[in-house]
Design a protein around this motif. Structure first.
Motif, PDB file in Angstrom:
ATOM      1  N   VAL A  52       0.692  -1.157  -0.013  1.00  0.00           N
ATOM      2  CA  VAL A  52       0.024  -0.225  -0.052  1.00  0.00           C
ATOM      3  C   VAL A  52       0.784   1.139  -0.235  1.00  0.00           C
ATOM      4  CG1 VAL A  52      -1.562   1.394   1.137  1.00  0.00           C
ATOM      5  CG2 VAL A  52      -1.979  -1.103   1.200  1.00  0.00           C
ATOM      6  N   LEU A  53       0.608   2.097  -0.961  1.00  0.00           N
ATOM      7  CA  LEU A  53       1.255   3.465  -1.020  1.00  0.00           C
ATOM      8  C   LEU A  53       0.499   4.658  -0.488  1.00  0.00           C
ATOM      9  CD1 LEU A  53       3.277   2.973  -4.246  1.00  0.00           C
ATOM     10  CD2 LEU A  53       4.065   2.738  -2.021  1.00  0.00           C
ATOM     11  N   LEU A  54       1.005   5.554   0.272  1.00  0.00           N
ATOM     12  CA  LEU A  54       0.491   6.717   0.635  1.00  0.00           C
ATOM     13  C   LEU A  54       1.056   7.940  -0.152  1.00  0.00           C
ATOM     14  CD1 LEU A  54       0.192   6.293   4.315  1.00  0.00           C
ATOM     15  CD2 LEU A  54      -1.727   5.452   2.691  1.00  0.00           C
ATOM     16  N   GLU A  55       0.480   8.621  -0.762  1.00  0.00           N
ATOM     17  CA  GLU A  55       1.177   9.910  -1.393  1.00  0.00           C
ATOM     18  C   GLU A  55       0.384  11.070  -1.430  1.00  0.00           C
ATOM     19  OE1 GLU A  55       3.378  12.058  -2.838  1.00  0.00           O
ATOM     20  OE2 GLU A  55       3.846  10.283  -3.640  1.00  0.00           O
ATOM     21  N   TYR A  56       0.898  12.007  -0.335  1.00  0.00           N
ATOM     22  CA  TYR A  56       0.066  13.123   0.054  1.00  0.00           C
ATOM     23  C   TYR A  56       0.439  14.338  -0.813  1.00  0.00           C
ATOM     24  CZ  TYR A  56      -1.650  10.356   4.043  1.00  0.00           C
ATOM     25  OH  TYR A  56      -2.393   9.317   4.565  1.00  0.00           O
ATOM     26  N   ASN A  57       1.406  14.209  -1.884  1.00  0.00           N
ATOM     27  CA  ASN A  57       1.544  15.307  -2.702  1.00  0.00           C
ATOM     28  C   ASN A  57       0.681  15.390  -3.882  1.00  0.00           C
ATOM     29  OD1 ASN A  57       3.608  16.426  -1.087  1.00  0.00           O
ATOM     30  ND2 ASN A  57       4.863  14.350  -1.732  1.00  0.00           N
ATOM     31  N   ALA A  58       0.513  16.596  -4.605  1.00  0.00           N
ATOM     32  CA  ALA A  58      -0.220  16.642  -5.751  1.00  0.00           C
ATOM     33  C   ALA A  58       0.347  16.068  -6.943  1.00  0.00           C
ATOM     34  CB  ALA A  58      -0.534  18.292  -6.242  1.00  0.00           C
ATOM     35  N   MET A  59       1.731  15.879  -7.065  1.00  0.00           N
ATOM     36  CA  MET A  59       2.385  14.975  -7.859  1.00  0.00           C
ATOM     37  C   MET A  59       3.050  13.753  -7.189  1.00  0.00           C
ATOM     38  SD  MET A  59       3.767  17.944 -10.577  1.00  0.00           S
ATOM     39  CE  MET A  59       4.692  16.789 -11.534  1.00  0.00           C
ATOM     40  N   PRO A  60       3.093  12.659  -7.531  1.00  0.00           N
ATOM     41  CA  PRO A  60       3.740  11.890  -7.098  1.00  0.00           C
ATOM     42  C   PRO A  60       5.345  11.706  -6.788  1.00  0.00           C
ATOM     43  CG  PRO A  60       3.197  11.027  -9.216  1.00  0.00           C
ATOM     44  CD  PRO A  60       2.358  12.483  -9.078  1.00  0.00           C
ATOM     45  N   GLY A  61       5.852  11.508  -5.873  1.00  0.00           N
ATOM     46  CA  GLY A  61       7.355  11.408  -5.654  1.00  0.00           C
ATOM     47  C   GLY A  61       7.844   9.900  -6.413  1.00  0.00           C
ATOM     48  N   ALA A  62       9.227   9.869  -6.549  1.00  0.00           N
ATOM     49  CA  ALA A  62      10.008   8.960  -7.175  1.00  0.00           C
ATOM     50  C   ALA A  62       9.315   7.591  -6.927  1.00  0.00           C
ATOM     51  CB  ALA A  62      11.482   9.175  -7.153  1.00  0.00           C
ATOM     52  N   SER A  80      -5.686  15.218  -8.604  1.00  0.00           N
ATOM     53  CA  SER A  80      -4.797  15.574  -9.708  1.00  0.00           C
ATOM     54  C   SER A  80      -3.799  14.321  -9.727  1.00  0.00           C
ATOM     55  CB  SER A  80      -4.029  16.907  -9.569  1.00  0.00           C
ATOM     56  OG  SER A  80      -3.195  16.913  -8.294  1.00  0.00           O
ATOM     57  N   LEU A  81      -3.645  13.468  -8.645  1.00  0.00           N
ATOM     58  CA  LEU A  81      -2.537  12.601  -8.567  1.00  0.00           C
ATOM     59  C   LEU A  81      -2.976  11.617  -9.914  1.00  0.00           C
ATOM     60  CD1 LEU A  81      -0.410  11.448  -7.049  1.00  0.00           C
ATOM     61  CD2 LEU A  81      -2.007   9.976  -5.757  1.00  0.00           C
ATOM     62  N   ARG A  82      -4.325  11.268 -10.299  1.00  0.00           N
ATOM     63  CA  ARG A  82      -4.501  10.369 -11.077  1.00  0.00           C
ATOM     64  C   ARG A  82      -3.933  10.622 -12.407  1.00  0.00           C
ATOM     65  NH1 ARG A  82      -5.417   5.898 -12.034  1.00  0.00           N
ATOM     66  NH2 ARG A  82      -7.022   5.368 -10.362  1.00  0.00           N
ATOM     67  N   GLU A  83      -3.723  12.021 -12.712  1.00  0.00           N
ATOM     68  CA  GLU A  83      -3.131  12.315 -14.118  1.00  0.00           C
ATOM     69  C   GLU A  83      -1.493  11.806 -14.201  1.00  0.00           C
ATOM     70  OE1 GLU A  83      -3.432  16.513 -14.397  1.00  0.00           O
ATOM     71  OE2 GLU A  83      -5.444  16.577 -13.606  1.00  0.00           O
ATOM     72  N   HIS A  84      -1.036  11.656 -13.169  1.00  0.00           N
ATOM     73  CA  HIS A  84       0.576  11.176 -13.260  1.00  0.00           C
ATOM     74  C   HIS A  84       0.721   9.651 -12.969  1.00  0.00           C
ATOM     75  CE1 HIS A  84       1.342  15.376 -13.119  1.00  0.00           C
ATOM     76  NE2 HIS A  84       0.388  15.485 -11.876  1.00  0.00           N
ATOM     77  N   LEU A  85      -0.319   8.890 -12.746  1.00  0.00           N
ATOM     78  CA  LEU A  85      -0.420   7.441 -12.687  1.00  0.00           C
ATOM     79  C   LEU A  85      -0.799   6.754 -13.801  1.00  0.00           C
ATOM     80  CD1 LEU A  85      -1.445   7.191  -8.947  1.00  0.00           C
ATOM     81  CD2 LEU A  85       0.832   7.294  -9.829  1.00  0.00           C
ATOM     82  N   GLU A  86      -0.627   5.464 -13.891  1.00  0.00           N
ATOM     83  CA  GLU A  86      -1.045   4.510 -14.949  1.00  0.00           C
ATOM     84  C   GLU A  86      -2.861   4.579 -14.701  1.00  0.00           C
ATOM     85  OE1 GLU A  86       0.139   3.302 -17.521  1.00  0.00           O
ATOM     86  OE2 GLU A  86       2.240   3.783 -17.164  1.00  0.00           O
ATOM     87  N   ALA A  87      -3.528   4.237 -15.851  1.00  0.00           N
ATOM     88  CA  ALA A  87      -4.948   4.240 -15.558  1.00  0.00           C
ATOM     89  C   ALA A  87      -5.400   3.155 -14.838  1.00  0.00           C
ATOM     90  CB  ALA A  87      -5.665   4.393 -17.071  1.00  0.00           C
ATOM     91  N   THR A  88      -4.521   2.108 -14.861  1.00  0.00           N
ATOM     92  CA  THR A  88      -4.780   0.935 -14.158  1.00  0.00           C
ATOM     93  C   THR A  88      -4.600   0.923 -12.706  1.00  0.00           C
ATOM     94  OG1 THR A  88      -2.891  -0.225 -14.937  1.00  0.00           O
ATOM     95  CG2 THR A  88      -4.884  -0.508 -16.302  1.00  0.00           C
ATOM     96  N   THR A  89      -3.811   1.877 -12.257  1.00  0.00           N
ATOM     97  CA  THR A  89      -3.384   1.990 -10.823  1.00  0.00           C
ATOM     98  C   THR A  89      -4.732   2.239  -9.969  1.00  0.00           C
ATOM     99  OG1 THR A  89      -1.146   2.800 -11.493  1.00  0.00           O
ATOM    100  CG2 THR A  89      -2.187   3.168  -9.271  1.00  0.00           C
ATOM    101  N   PRO A  90      -4.872   1.279  -9.036  1.00  0.00           N
ATOM    102  CA  PRO A  90      -5.977   1.397  -8.109  1.00  0.00           C
ATOM    103  C   PRO A  90      -5.694   2.761  -7.303  1.00  0.00           C
ATOM    104  CG  PRO A  90      -4.570  -0.305  -7.224  1.00  0.00           C
ATOM    105  CD  PRO A  90      -3.952   0.142  -8.744  1.00  0.00           C
ATOM    106  N   LEU A  91      -6.621   3.710  -7.112  1.00  0.00           N
ATOM    107  CA  LEU A  91      -6.299   5.035  -6.439  1.00  0.00           C
ATOM    108  C   LEU A  91      -7.362   5.583  -5.601  1.00  0.00           C
ATOM    109  CD1 LEU A  91      -4.662   7.631  -5.826  1.00  0.00           C
ATOM    110  CD2 LEU A  91      -5.393   8.342  -7.951  1.00  0.00           C
ATOM    111  N   ARG A  92      -7.221   5.819  -4.437  1.00  0.00           N
ATOM    112  CA  ARG A  92      -8.501   6.186  -3.545  1.00  0.00           C
ATOM    113  C   ARG A  92      -7.956   7.723  -2.834  1.00  0.00           C
ATOM    114  NH1 ARG A  92     -11.484   3.358   1.590  1.00  0.00           N
ATOM    115  NH2 ARG A  92     -12.839   5.190   1.872  1.00  0.00           N
ATOM    116  N   ILE A  93      -8.759   8.556  -3.243  1.00  0.00           N
ATOM    117  CA  ILE A  93      -8.311   9.864  -2.782  1.00  0.00           C
ATOM    118  C   ILE A  93      -8.898  10.134  -1.428  1.00  0.00           C
ATOM    119  CG2 ILE A  93      -8.614  12.324  -3.042  1.00  0.00           C
ATOM    120  CD1 ILE A  93      -6.993  11.050  -5.153  1.00  0.00           C
ATOM    121  N   ILE A  94      -8.312  10.274  -0.415  1.00  0.00           N
ATOM    122  CA  ILE A  94      -8.594  10.411   0.914  1.00  0.00           C
ATOM    123  C   ILE A  94      -8.372  11.849   1.771  1.00  0.00           C
ATOM    124  CG2 ILE A  94      -8.447   7.999   1.412  1.00  0.00           C
ATOM    125  CD1 ILE A  94      -5.602   8.612   2.700  1.00  0.00           C
TER     126      ILE A  94
END
Length: 206
Positions: A52-62, A80-94
């Motif tokens: 599980v990855l946590l990303e609290y920035n608007a753009m993902p880190g390395a 906006s994080l969705r724009e920088h990840l693969e479309a198939t990446t499971p993402l939940r905005i919290i």
């Protein structure tokens, strides 16, 4: 030499993380997105442990950028994080958690409005809502913020006059950062100072 040292350190860190995970046998590994989490994240992937990855920035880190496609889910703060990840990446905005100090200040403000009565509340609601911005970095990022953000905000001073801005600086750069902000109505506070106290000081200046 520095690059070679980095590579050998990362390799050693991954081996250490792998040994630790084999001993502990966790059900899931949570990566917080920073460089320090990279060895454990890579070890979890190699061992087949759910990640599980946590990303609290608007753009993902390395770390998030490189390993998001291998994660069971990515928890993010901004859509906006969705724009920088693969479309198939499971993402939940919290969203982002806030410090207790903010909650204390907001509760006091709400209570004050209730005590002052509906007229005061109506006046408050009719006025433009001020933007509250808190600037806080960690490690080397803090030094970059301390040096560059005051100059940028000074150039934008006419557009941000209604904003309430707090800047958290490390103790080493505290006086220098305050000096950079000397022409702006911005409170600079140290790392050990409670955010609620700093916000209250900012209210006194308004």
């Amino acid at each position: 030499a520095r690059a070679w040292r980095y590579l050998t350190d990362q390799s050693a860190a991954k081996r250490a993380a792998s040994r630790f995970l084999k001993r502990q046998q966790p059900d899931v590994v949570v990566g917080l997105g920073g460089p320090a989490s990279a060895p454990a994240v890579r070890a979890a992937i190699a061992l087949g442990i759910p990640l599980v990855l946590l990303e609290y920035n608007a753009m993902p880190g390395a770390v998030t950028s490189k390993h998001a496609d291998r994660a069971a889910i990515v928890f993010g703060a901004y859509p906006s994080l969705r724009e920088h990840l693969e479309a198939t990446t499971p993402l939940r905005i919290i969203g982002n958690p806030i410090r207790p100090g903010f909650g204390e200040v907001f509760r006091k403000r709400r209570k004050a409005r209730q005590v002052n009565g509906s007229a005061s509340t109506a006046k408050h609601d009719a006025s433009p809502r001020a933007q509250l911005v808190v600037l806080a970095g960690t490690g080397g990022d803090r030094r970059v913020l301390n040096e560059s953000v005051p100059k940028a905000l000074y150039k934008l001073r006419d557009q941000i006059r209604s904003w309430k801005i707090l800047h958290q600086s490390g103790s080493r750069d505290l006086n220098t950062t305050r000096l950079l902000y000397r022409k702006l109505d911005i409170v600079v506070f140290g790392r050990g100072e409670r955010i609620g106290i700093a916000l209250a000081r900012r209210d006194e200046l308004a």
